[in-house]
Design an enzyme around this catalytic site. Sequence first.
Site, mmCIF file in Angstrom:
data_model
loop_
_atom_site.group_PDB
_atom_site.id
_atom_site.type_symbol
_atom_site.label_atom_id
_atom_site.label_comp_id
_atom_site.label_asym_id
_atom_site.label_seq_id
_atom_site.Cartn_x
_atom_site.Cartn_y
_atom_site.Cartn_z
ATOM 1 N N GLU A 36 42.013 57.139 -5.638
ATOM 2 C CA GLU A 36 43.470 56.884 -4.535
ATOM 3 C C GLU A 36 44.247 57.971 -5.154
ATOM 4 O O GLU A 36 44.848 57.907 -6.471
ATOM 5 C CB GLU A 36 44.106 55.491 -4.615
ATOM 6 C CG GLU A 36 45.229 55.464 -3.964
ATOM 7 C CD GLU A 36 45.480 55.995 -2.626
ATOM 8 O OE1 GLU A 36 44.695 55.407 -1.442
ATOM 9 O OE2 GLU A 36 46.086 56.946 -2.234
ATOM 10 N N GLY A 184 58.087 58.586 21.558
ATOM 11 C CA GLY A 184 56.923 57.939 21.275
ATOM 12 C C GLY A 184 57.212 56.494 21.572
ATOM 13 O O GLY A 184 57.657 55.798 20.491
ATOM 14 N N GLY A 275 51.673 58.832 17.636
ATOM 15 C CA GLY A 275 50.098 58.632 17.365
ATOM 16 C C GLY A 275 49.695 59.022 15.903
ATOM 17 O O GLY A 275 50.782 59.677 15.019
ATOM 18 N N HIS A 453 51.385 18.588 17.840
ATOM 19 C CA HIS A 453 52.777 18.151 18.535
ATOM 20 C C HIS A 453 54.017 18.140 17.482
ATOM 21 O O HIS A 453 53.787 17.468 16.639
ATOM 22 C CB HIS A 453 52.624 17.188 19.558
ATOM 23 C CG HIS A 453 54.165 17.054 20.459
ATOM 24 N ND1 HIS A 453 54.444 17.743 21.225
ATOM 25 C CD2 HIS A 453 55.068 16.502 20.079
ATOM 26 C CE1 HIS A 453 55.442 17.743 21.792
ATOM 27 N NE2 HIS A 453 55.957 16.789 21.117
HETATM 28 P P1 FAD Z 1 44.878 54.087 4.808
HETATM 29 O O1 FAD Z 1 45.625 52.615 4.673
HETATM 30 O O2 FAD Z 1 45.629 55.183 5.469
HETATM 31 O O3 FAD Z 1 44.548 54.448 3.373
HETATM 32 C C1 FAD Z 1 44.024 55.725 2.890
HETATM 33 C C2 FAD Z 1 44.300 55.966 1.523
HETATM 34 O O4 FAD Z 1 43.237 57.053 1.300
HETATM 35 C C3 FAD Z 1 45.690 56.662 1.428
HETATM 36 O O5 FAD Z 1 46.608 55.866 0.606
HETATM 37 C C4 FAD Z 1 45.477 58.160 0.761
HETATM 38 O O6 FAD Z 1 46.491 58.448 -0.063
HETATM 39 C C5 FAD Z 1 44.117 57.968 0.493
HETATM 40 N N1 FAD Z 1 43.591 59.173 0.389
HETATM 41 C C6 FAD Z 1 43.181 60.033 1.653
HETATM 42 N N2 FAD Z 1 42.621 61.058 1.236
HETATM 43 C C7 FAD Z 1 42.274 61.054 -0.271
HETATM 44 C C8 FAD Z 1 41.560 61.834 -1.088
HETATM 45 N N3 FAD Z 1 41.076 62.951 -0.689
HETATM 46 N N4 FAD Z 1 41.702 61.655 -2.540
HETATM 47 C C9 FAD Z 1 42.395 60.277 -2.625
HETATM 48 N N5 FAD Z 1 43.063 59.588 -1.961
HETATM 49 C C10 FAD Z 1 43.037 60.015 -0.620
HETATM 50 N N6 FAD Z 1 48.089 48.061 11.210
HETATM 51 C C11 FAD Z 1 48.079 46.692 11.440
HETATM 52 O O7 FAD Z 1 46.922 46.120 11.539
HETATM 53 N N7 FAD Z 1 48.911 45.875 11.496
HETATM 54 C C12 FAD Z 1 50.381 46.592 11.364
HETATM 55 O O8 FAD Z 1 51.249 45.758 11.559
HETATM 56 C C13 FAD Z 1 50.625 47.886 11.247
HETATM 57 N N8 FAD Z 1 51.564 48.531 11.356
HETATM 58 C C14 FAD Z 1 51.701 49.786 10.880
HETATM 59 C C15 FAD Z 1 53.038 50.344 10.708
HETATM 60 C C16 FAD Z 1 53.196 51.514 10.456
HETATM 61 C C17 FAD Z 1 54.563 52.227 10.430
HETATM 62 C C18 FAD Z 1 51.941 52.354 10.364
HETATM 63 C C19 FAD Z 1 52.131 54.001 10.100
HETATM 64 C C20 FAD Z 1 50.702 51.968 10.405
HETATM 65 C C21 FAD Z 1 50.621 50.623 10.606
HETATM 66 N N9 FAD Z 1 49.395 50.169 11.019
HETATM 67 C C22 FAD Z 1 49.328 48.598 11.182
HETATM 68 C C23 FAD Z 1 48.002 50.809 10.742
HETATM 69 C C24 FAD Z 1 47.459 50.509 9.616
HETATM 70 O O9 FAD Z 1 48.406 50.908 8.439
HETATM 71 C C25 FAD Z 1 46.202 51.347 9.277
HETATM 72 O O10 FAD Z 1 45.402 51.157 10.243
HETATM 73 C C26 FAD Z 1 45.480 51.058 7.873
HETATM 74 O O11 FAD Z 1 46.228 51.489 6.798
HETATM 75 C C27 FAD Z 1 44.177 51.927 7.813
HETATM 76 O O12 FAD Z 1 43.770 51.609 6.522
HETATM 77 P P2 FAD Z 1 42.669 52.509 5.803
HETATM 78 O O13 FAD Z 1 41.979 51.852 4.808
HETATM 79 O O14 FAD Z 1 41.726 53.152 6.776
HETATM 80 O O15 FAD Z 1 43.512 54.006 5.363
HETATM 81 P P1 NAD Z 2 50.736 54.851 19.792
HETATM 82 O O1 NAD Z 2 49.477 55.697 20.035
HETATM 83 O O2 NAD Z 2 50.804 53.458 19.589
HETATM 84 O O3 NAD Z 2 51.954 55.231 20.647
HETATM 85 C C1 NAD Z 2 52.130 56.779 20.787
HETATM 86 C C2 NAD Z 2 53.088 56.982 21.961
HETATM 87 O O4 NAD Z 2 53.522 58.076 22.012
HETATM 88 C C3 NAD Z 2 52.285 56.621 23.426
HETATM 89 O O5 NAD Z 2 53.001 55.597 23.989
HETATM 90 C C4 NAD Z 2 52.264 57.968 23.818
HETATM 91 O O6 NAD Z 2 52.532 58.051 25.362
HETATM 92 C C5 NAD Z 2 53.618 58.683 23.400
HETATM 93 N N1 NAD Z 2 53.661 60.230 23.215
HETATM 94 C C6 NAD Z 2 52.738 61.115 22.796
HETATM 95 N N2 NAD Z 2 53.315 62.328 22.908
HETATM 96 C C7 NAD Z 2 54.578 62.209 23.427
HETATM 97 C C8 NAD Z 2 55.952 62.982 23.750
HETATM 98 N N3 NAD Z 2 55.599 64.497 23.683
HETATM 99 N N4 NAD Z 2 56.796 62.636 24.133
HETATM 100 C C9 NAD Z 2 57.031 61.450 24.058
HETATM 101 N N5 NAD Z 2 56.104 60.238 24.086
HETATM 102 C C10 NAD Z 2 54.781 60.741 23.711
HETATM 103 O O7 NAD Z 2 51.025 55.530 18.243
HETATM 104 P P2 NAD Z 2 52.101 55.234 17.063
HETATM 105 O O8 NAD Z 2 53.172 54.209 17.738
HETATM 106 O O9 NAD Z 2 52.260 56.285 16.164
HETATM 107 O O10 NAD Z 2 51.122 54.256 16.241
HETATM 108 C C11 NAD Z 2 49.978 54.952 15.674
HETATM 109 C C12 NAD Z 2 48.841 53.781 15.218
HETATM 110 O O11 NAD Z 2 49.399 52.870 14.237
HETATM 111 C C13 NAD Z 2 48.855 52.736 16.482
HETATM 112 O O12 NAD Z 2 47.786 53.141 17.549
HETATM 113 C C14 NAD Z 2 48.291 51.564 15.563
HETATM 114 O O13 NAD Z 2 46.999 51.669 15.699
HETATM 115 C C15 NAD Z 2 48.583 51.400 14.262
HETATM 116 N N6 NAD Z 2 49.931 50.600 14.250
HETATM 117 C C16 NAD Z 2 49.753 49.205 14.335
HETATM 118 C C17 NAD Z 2 50.944 48.336 14.333
HETATM 119 C C18 NAD Z 2 50.689 47.024 14.557
HETATM 120 O O14 NAD Z 2 49.138 46.615 14.759
HETATM 121 N N7 NAD Z 2 51.340 45.932 14.496
HETATM 122 C C19 NAD Z 2 52.115 48.857 14.110
HETATM 123 C C20 NAD Z 2 52.345 50.261 13.869
HETATM 124 C C21 NAD Z 2 51.206 51.178 14.054
#
Ligand code: FAD
Ligand code: NAD
Length: 474
Positions: A36, A184, A275, A453
């Site tokens: 990592e 977004g 996204g 409940h």
């Molecule tokens: P990641 O968590 O992205 O981990 C990948 C890791 O690989 C990173 O730490 C990176 O540094 C490392 N890495 C990459 N390439 C290399 C390399 N070549 N060498 C060494 N290290 C490397 N999902 C939910 O289910 N619930 C939520 O509430 C939720 N909230 C979110 C809120 C936000 C703001 C964001 C951005 C995402 C959220 N997500 C949520 C999505 C969730 O974070 C991801 O789906 C999840 O982290 C994916 O897990 P992963 O293990 O595939 O990758």
């Molecule tokens: P998202 O795909 O949920 O939403 C992106 C939004 O941006 C869409 O509604 C799209 O229509 C809009 N959009 C795209 N281009 C645009 C433009 N030029 N102008 C205005 N709107 C535009 O993506 P996100 O919010 O970035 O989240 C990324 C991913 O992270 C999610 O798809 C989800 O898988 C994960 N995530 C999950 C949670 C959770 O589980 N609670 C929370 C945060 C993130």
Amino acid sequence: MSNTLNCKVLVVGGGPGGYVAAIRAGQLGLDTIIVESAELGGTCLNHGCIPSKALIHASTKYQDLMKLAENEMMGISLSADPKLNLAGLVDWKDSVVQQLSGGVATLLDHAKVRAVKGWATFSNAKTCVVETDDGVVVIHPEHVILANGSVATELPFLPFGNKVISSTEALSPGALPDKLVVVGGGYIGIELGIVYRKLGCDVTIVEADKRILPLFDKQLTRPVERWLKSNGVKVLTSVKAKGMLAEGGKDQLFYVDSKEDQHWLEADKVLVTVGRKPCTEGWGLENMAVDMDGPFVQIDDQCATSMKNVWAIGDIVGEPMLAHKASAQGEMVAEIIAGKKRTFDPVAIPAVCFVEPEIISVGLSESDAKVRGKEQGYDIVVGKFPFAANGRALSMQAGDDGGFIRVVSRADTHQVLGVQGVGAHISELIGEFTLALEMGARLEDIFGTIHAHPTLGEAFPEAAMKSLGHAIHG
Ligand code: FAD
Ligand code: NAD
């Protein structure tokens, strides 16, 4: 001088996909290394799920106290406004993150997994070079699990930097912007837009689709739209952000509406959440000879790539990009490498959107179930029960936000096909809904199970009974 290591399993990426795969592989006695480059826990723990939920919790507390300072509620009032120490809030959020990230390191250690900190690059599928602080490490694994995750999508006309920020910067603000524009209106945009609004910022959401959270149906998003409106969040839909302009000494977001008419919005910060894209660049994926599925690494139902003994899990393999999917795939791949027979075939993967009020969905939605029913020759029944008729919801001020649970089932067998809902605290119920789907539950199983409940969960058997026309309280 480089250090050469051999191992059975090399996991690349320490997110919820990678670290779970590594722990399970270690538990199964497989000689495992995890690489990592940043902090253990990946996006989810450090810049995603956990810090965002911590801020959602804290901002809700702050808004609740603000409301009490304005008006007495439940006989409780405050004689002064609460004070917000932003640095203190960020420190608290960081302490939650650090506690969990440290926990992951301990779990890896207990499972005898060697953790290497640095950026992994591949010259071929089985040769990994990591630049660490202590020099170069060359790793020759038998199996590779790619769990590189995803990164925020950058819009070419709104590059990150200065006033334009991604969710990572939004989760660690140094100061609160007076005017925040969120580009977004998906998961991240609405979750974090609400946080900033609760902390007192003027928030505008700019969404390209006809409505916010387009992944969820209208019934589910309507209570959220209502909350945004009544809390002064401006929502612009069917509009596209186009760039930043400085007009009259002020920074403005430039956007066009559906008729291509041009508009400007004053913005102290612009949070771009349009996204995420898989992390497939800069580490030699192209040298590994794995097939791609569009931007994602292609896998089969065991998360095997087209290259022998190279597996891929989590965000890098595509939707849904959710932490629990990544972890489930990671656990499974470790077991397959250890010789167990497994395939990734969940009945459903739950989704929770931690907005105001929370939205959940698992399995088929009403419209998807209608289509499936038509294809397979069955009708569906739908039962919906409002939290307004649930005692626990009313006793915890969770009954007046338009919340409900909806159960979608087959009309002939009564098998539950999907559960959706919206409402305060509903995220904590989704485990039961998912279990019902995995166990192939019928409506009779749901209302035949005694629910304690007073709990919000009582709305589930009520919705199931309502599907058959005999809810007790509705
Ligand atoms: P990641 O968590 O992205 O981990 C990948 C890791 O690989 C990173 O730490 C990176 O540094 C490392 N890495 C990459 N390439 C290399 C390399 N070549 N060498 C060494 N290290 C490397 N999902 C939910 O289910 N619930 C939520 O509430 C939720 N909230 C979110 C809120 C936000 C703001 C964001 C951005 C995402 C959220 N997500 C949520 C999505 C969730 O974070 C991801 O789906 C999840 O982290 C994916 O897990 P992963 O293990 O595939 O990758
Ligand atoms: P998202 O795909 O949920 O939403 C992106 C939004 O941006 C869409 O509604 C799209 O229509 C809009 N959009 C795209 N281009 C645009 C433009 N030029 N102008 C205005 N709107 C535009 O993506 P996100 O919010 O970035 O989240 C990324 C991913 O992270 C999610 O798809 C989800 O898988 C994960 N995530 C999950 C949670 C959770 O589980 N609670 C929370 C945060 C993130």
